[in-house]
Scaffold this motif. Structure first.
Motif, PDB file in Angstrom:
ATOM      1  N   ARG A  83       0.830  -1.215   0.000  1.00 35.65           N
ATOM      2  CA  ARG A  83       0.000   0.000   0.000  1.00 35.65           C
ATOM      3  C   ARG A  83       0.860   1.259   0.000  1.00 35.65           C
ATOM      4  N   ARG A  84       0.428   2.209  -0.773  1.00 35.26           N
ATOM      5  CA  ARG A  84       1.061   3.520  -0.758  1.00 35.26           C
ATOM      6  C   ARG A  84       0.332   4.393   0.254  1.00 35.26           C
ATOM      7  N   LEU A  85       1.096   5.128   1.041  1.00 35.19           N
ATOM      8  CA  LEU A  85       0.512   6.045   2.013  1.00 35.19           C
ATOM      9  C   LEU A  85       0.436   7.418   1.370  1.00 35.19           C
ATOM     10  N   GLU A  86      -0.780   7.914   1.223  1.00 35.49           N
ATOM     11  CA  GLU A  86      -0.969   9.216   0.591  1.00 35.49           C
ATOM     12  C   GLU A  86      -0.744  10.326   1.613  1.00 35.49           C
ATOM     13  N   GLN A  87      -0.693  11.554   1.133  1.00 35.85           N
ATOM     14  CA  GLN A  87      -0.423  12.697   2.014  1.00 35.85           C
ATOM     15  C   GLN A  87      -1.504  12.879   3.080  1.00 35.85           C
ATOM     16  N   ASP A  88      -2.741  12.508   2.741  1.00 33.50           N
ATOM     17  CA  ASP A  88      -3.820  12.657   3.722  1.00 33.50           C
ATOM     18  C   ASP A  88      -3.926  11.424   4.626  1.00 33.50           C
ATOM     19  N   ARG A  89      -2.893  10.541   4.527  1.00 33.14           N
ATOM     20  CA  ARG A  89      -2.812   9.307   5.346  1.00 33.14           C
ATOM     21  C   ARG A  89      -3.879   8.266   5.005  1.00 33.14           C
ATOM     22  N   THR A  90      -4.510   8.391   3.855  1.00 32.42           N
ATOM     23  CA  THR A  90      -5.240   7.246   3.368  1.00 32.42           C
ATOM     24  C   THR A  90      -4.217   6.322   2.703  1.00 32.42           C
ATOM     25  N   ALA A  91      -4.592   5.067   2.524  1.00 33.17           N
ATOM     26  CA  ALA A  91      -3.681   4.097   1.921  1.00 33.17           C
ATOM     27  C   ALA A  91      -4.299   3.548   0.648  1.00 33.17           C
ATOM     28  N   SER A  92      -3.488   3.421  -0.406  1.00 26.85           N
ATOM     29  CA  SER A  92      -3.963   2.882  -1.675  1.00 26.85           C
ATOM     30  C   SER A  92      -3.205   1.594  -1.981  1.00 26.85           C
ATOM     31  N   VAL A  93      -3.941   0.547  -2.281  1.00 32.88           N
ATOM     32  CA  VAL A  93      -3.288  -0.709  -2.668  1.00 32.88           C
ATOM     33  C   VAL A  93      -2.682  -0.522  -4.060  1.00 32.88           C
ATOM     34  N   VAL A  94      -1.366  -0.765  -4.176  1.00 28.40           N
ATOM     35  CA  VAL A  94      -0.682  -0.519  -5.448  1.00 28.40           C
ATOM     36  C   VAL A  94      -0.020  -1.782  -5.997  1.00 28.40           C
ATOM     37  N   GLU A  95      -0.260  -2.918  -5.339  1.00 29.08           N
ATOM     38  CA  GLU A  95       0.266  -4.186  -5.853  1.00 29.08           C
ATOM     39  C   GLU A  95      -0.897  -5.152  -6.030  1.00 29.08           C
ATOM     40  N   ARG A  96      -0.646  -6.206  -6.799  1.00 29.25           N
ATOM     41  CA  ARG A  96      -1.677  -7.218  -6.997  1.00 29.25           C
ATOM     42  C   ARG A  96      -1.491  -8.374  -6.021  1.00 29.25           C
ATOM     43  N   GLN A  97      -2.591  -8.946  -5.561  1.00 28.43           N
ATOM     44  CA  GLN A  97      -2.489 -10.157  -4.746  1.00 28.43           C
ATOM     45  C   GLN A  97      -1.881 -11.263  -5.584  1.00 28.43           C
ATOM     46  N   THR A  98      -1.035 -12.075  -4.948  1.00 24.69           N
ATOM     47  CA  THR A  98      -0.393 -13.184  -5.658  1.00 24.69           C
ATOM     48  C   THR A  98      -0.880 -14.539  -5.166  1.00 24.69           C
ATOM     49  N   PHE A  99      -1.635 -14.541  -4.057  1.00 24.52           N
ATOM     50  CA  PHE A  99      -2.237 -15.794  -3.586  1.00 24.52           C
ATOM     51  C   PHE A  99      -3.423 -15.473  -2.686  1.00 24.52           C
ATOM     52  N   ALA A 100      -4.230 -16.501  -2.461  1.00 25.93           N
ATOM     53  CA  ALA A 100      -5.410 -16.354  -1.602  1.00 25.93           C
ATOM     54  C   ALA A 100      -5.003 -16.729  -0.181  1.00 25.93           C
ATOM     55  N   PRO A 101      -4.913 -15.745   0.723  1.00 27.61           N
ATOM     56  CA  PRO A 101      -4.352 -16.041   2.046  1.00 27.61           C
ATOM     57  C   PRO A 101      -5.143 -17.076   2.825  1.00 27.61           C
ATOM     58  N   GLU A 102      -6.470 -17.108   2.639  1.00 25.44           N
ATOM     59  CA  GLU A 102      -7.269 -18.058   3.424  1.00 25.44           C
ATOM     60  C   GLU A 102      -6.968 -19.503   3.032  1.00 25.44           C
ATOM     61  N   LYS A 103      -6.496 -19.688   1.795  1.00 17.95           N
ATOM     62  CA  LYS A 103      -6.143 -21.054   1.385  1.00 17.95           C
ATOM     63  C   LYS A 103      -4.803 -21.483   1.964  1.00 17.95           C
ATOM     64  N   VAL A 104      -3.921 -20.512   2.182  1.00 22.32           N
ATOM     65  CA  VAL A 104      -2.578 -20.829   2.669  1.00 22.32           C
ATOM     66  C   VAL A 104      -2.546 -20.896   4.185  1.00 22.32           C
ATOM     67  N   TYR A 105      -3.214 -19.941   4.822  1.00 19.48           N
ATOM     68  CA  TYR A 105      -3.083 -19.840   6.275  1.00 19.48           C
ATOM     69  C   TYR A 105      -4.264 -20.452   7.032  1.00 19.48           C
ATOM     70  N   GLY A 106      -5.393 -20.632   6.363  1.00 18.58           N
ATOM     71  CA  GLY A 106      -6.559 -21.132   7.066  1.00 18.58           C
ATOM     72  C   GLY A 106      -6.936 -20.172   8.175  1.00 18.58           C
ATOM     73  N   GLN A 107      -7.159 -20.709   9.348  1.00 16.04           N
ATOM     74  CA  GLN A 107      -7.586 -19.885  10.481  1.00 16.04           C
ATOM     75  C   GLN A 107      -6.438 -19.019  11.003  1.00 16.04           C
ATOM     76  N   GLU A 108      -5.280 -19.636  11.062  1.00 17.61           N
ATOM     77  CA  GLU A 108      -4.134 -18.882  11.589  1.00 17.61           C
ATOM     78  C   GLU A 108      -3.638 -17.960  10.477  1.00 17.61           C
ATOM     79  N   LYS A 109      -3.543 -16.693  10.769  1.00 13.85           N
ATOM     80  CA  LYS A 109      -3.254 -15.720   9.712  1.00 13.85           C
ATOM     81  C   LYS A 109      -1.761 -15.373   9.598  1.00 13.85           C
ATOM     82  N   ARG A 110      -0.878 -16.130  10.187  1.00 12.37           N
ATOM     83  CA  ARG A 110       0.540 -15.793  10.110  1.00 12.37           C
ATOM     84  C   ARG A 110       1.417 -17.004   9.801  1.00 12.37           C
ATOM     85  N   GLY A 111       2.624 -16.679   9.384  1.00 13.75           N
ATOM     86  CA  GLY A 111       3.656 -17.706   9.279  1.00 13.75           C
ATOM     87  C   GLY A 111       3.942 -18.127   7.883  1.00 13.75           C
TER      88      GLY A 111
END
Lengths: 129, 129
Positions: free
Chosen positions: B101-129
């Motif tokens: 995400r890019r941080l704009e001057q007004d401190r909003t954030a814009s997603v500027v990259e594309r997702q490369t995988f579906a996190p829920e398929k990789v991490y399941g319930q645990e969201k890290r690691g």
């Protein structure tokens, strides 16, 4: 979005990356005021932990960091600032990047980059900025 | 050389950079033990501040970080670990880099990259690691 300044006692780490070469140049810290000044002025300003005050990078050396883009990470607790670095290097030891040493397995350090300037000519007595 | 772990209460920040693309992938923290394990095993191990324990990157996702080189900065208080990143991305939100995400001057954030995988398929319930 809220930047998680509170996690680091009011400061967040700001990784400085050369926007052209991709080289990681240094890391510093910003509080909410120096982040705002960095964004509004277009030149990087840190909060120096050792001096306990605002520190404009390049204030004595002229080696300012011109902001191309500020990125924020998924946890909103770390910034990545992509810059054009003015001058031959950002490190007060005379290198392009502060990461000029490789850390070996035995924790000795090997210099793996070349000096790009003579720090004593740029900084004089004061070894920072 | 002595790494300045004491400056950060026993931890130093470790910037993770893709050795091939130069992309900054994430930042974590290491204590003396996880730095030693990172260097001896050749795969990145952090100390998780939120969990208060050792955290092997990729332990649940398989997205391990293979160490090419560890650099240390001029003040010996920050590490730069250049890696080969296994898998489609390091970020638990499904991106190559946590800095998507890019941080704009007004401190909003814009997603500027594309997702490369579906996190829920990789991490399941645990969201890290």
């Amino acid at each position: 979005m809220d930047i998680a300044f509170e996690k680091g006692g009011g400061l967040v780490p700001a990784i400085i990356q050369d926007a052209q070469s991709g080289e990681v140049l240094m890391m510093g810290f910003m509080d909410t005021e120096t982040l705002a000044e960095t964004q509004s002025s277009g030149e990087v300003v840190f909060f120096s932990r050792s001096r306990g005050r605002r520190w404009k990078k390049g204030e004595s050396s002229g080696h300012v960091l011109k902001v191309r883009e500020v990125r924020v990470d998924c946890d909103a607790d770390t910034l990545l600032v992509r810059v054009d670095a003015v001058g031959p290097g950002v490190c007060h030891e005379g290198y392009r990047s502060c990461f000029y040493r490789r850390l070996e397995q035995d924790r000795t350090a090997s210099v793996v980059e070349r000096q790009t300037f003579a720090p004593e000519k740029v900084y004089g007595q004061e070894k920072r900025g």
